[in-house]
Write a protein that holds these residues in place. Structure first.
Motif, mmCIF file in Angstrom:
data_model
loop_
_atom_site.group_PDB
_atom_site.id
_atom_site.type_symbol
_atom_site.label_atom_id
_atom_site.label_comp_id
_atom_site.label_asym_id
_atom_site.label_seq_id
_atom_site.Cartn_x
_atom_site.Cartn_y
_atom_site.Cartn_z
ATOM 1 N N VAL A 95 15.956 -31.517 20.100
ATOM 2 C CA VAL A 95 16.995 -30.946 18.910
ATOM 3 C C VAL A 95 17.792 -32.408 18.451
ATOM 4 N N ASN A 104 20.767 -27.756 12.697
ATOM 5 C CA ASN A 104 19.641 -27.869 13.309
ATOM 6 C C ASN A 104 18.690 -26.733 12.932
ATOM 7 N N ALA A 146 24.798 -29.805 18.944
ATOM 8 C CA ALA A 146 23.606 -29.518 19.874
ATOM 9 C C ALA A 146 23.622 -30.245 21.266
ATOM 10 N N LYS A 154 20.305 -25.266 24.653
ATOM 11 C CA LYS A 154 19.185 -26.046 23.973
ATOM 12 C C LYS A 154 17.914 -25.289 24.032
ATOM 13 N N GLU A 158 16.132 -24.573 20.163
ATOM 14 C CA GLU A 158 14.623 -25.116 19.797
ATOM 15 C C GLU A 158 13.847 -24.006 19.516
#
Length: 256
Positions: A95, A104, A146, A154, A158
């Motif tokens: 990320v 993101n 992130a 995390k 993703e």
């Protein structure tokens, strides 16, 4: 009945005479969380690398999308394969650490926007981004960089980035590695939620996690498929028991 989203036929990956993957047939269906398990060196990650275009192979991989039909993936570039709706994660989450959760996801959702519009702050996020943040349990962290998320968060981010990118076949490499019990349970429930209208494949070593959340299991050993079926089917298969519990000689005898 679940429809087949991805079909691998006779996949072989040969590294200078060593067959890391040897004649593998595999089907991934929408509506299932399909676990790929096996000892270290069984060929699990290499198979995923082949499907996603990172490793050359012989055989065939076809992606089937309702309304458009089957597409052969062998020989296509990595980014072309991703555009067919195949997304993957790695053992370490990839990320953008310096960007927020919302940024993101916004970038992952904006494949057709210009670099300037991708990076600038927008007043309103697209509905797909806000809905995905809620789905992966990160709405309260929309403005959190992130890089300071917990390990499990995390991984969820993703996965969310694949979802907003319209991936309908998700290949997840050890998604619960390093997670605590609660994070593992949350991840398992998330995978089943996602699989309601997608195909999800999970490369995993954790047998307790597999037993709790697998819809279907394929066991790889020495690059080949040893067994495929339900959790009960593979757990009671003497060949699988030999590979995981017996001696090398016993395993060889069962796979000869």
């Amino acid at each position: 009945m679940n429809t087949i989203a991805l079909t691998c036929t006779d996949i072989t990956v040969d590294f200078d005479g060593f067959k890391a993957v040897n004649g593998v047939d595999l089907e991934l269906a929408r509506g299932e969380v399909h676990f790929l398990i096996g000892p270290n060196g069984a060929g699990k990650t290499t198979l995923v690398d082949a499907i996603t275009g990172l490793t050359p192979y012989t055989g065939s991989v076809t992606k089937d999308t309702p309304g458009t039909g089957a597409v052969e993936l062998r020989g296509k570039k990595v980014h072309h394969i991703a555009r067919t709706g195949i997304g993957r994660t790695f053992q370490t989450a990839t990320v953008f650490d310096n960007l927020t959760v919302a940024q993101n996801l916004d970038i992952a959702a904006g494949a057709h926007r210009t670099p300037w519009t991708l990076l600038r702050r927008r007043r309103h996020l697209p509905e797909t981004v806000t809905a995905t943040m809620d789905r992966i349990g990160l709405t309260g962290h929309a403005d959190t960089p992130a890089g300071i998320l917990a390990h499990g968060q995390k991984q969820w981010l993703e996965i969310g980035m694949l979802l907003v990118g319209d991936a309908d076949v998700l290949l997840l490499d050890e998604p619960i590695a390093g997670m605590g019990h609660d994070e593992r349970e949350t991840t398992g429930r998330l995978l089943h939620d996602i699989a309601a209208d997608r195909a999800v494949a999970v490369v995993e070593h954790d047998m307790d996690f597999m037993r709790a959340f697998a819809s279907r299991v394929t066991v790889l050993h020495a690059g080949a498929v040893l067994a495929t079926g339900s959790v009960d089917d593979v757990s009671t298969d003497p060949r699988v028991q030999a590979v995981y519990l017996g001696t090398k000689e016993t395993a060889d005898a069962h796979t000869a």
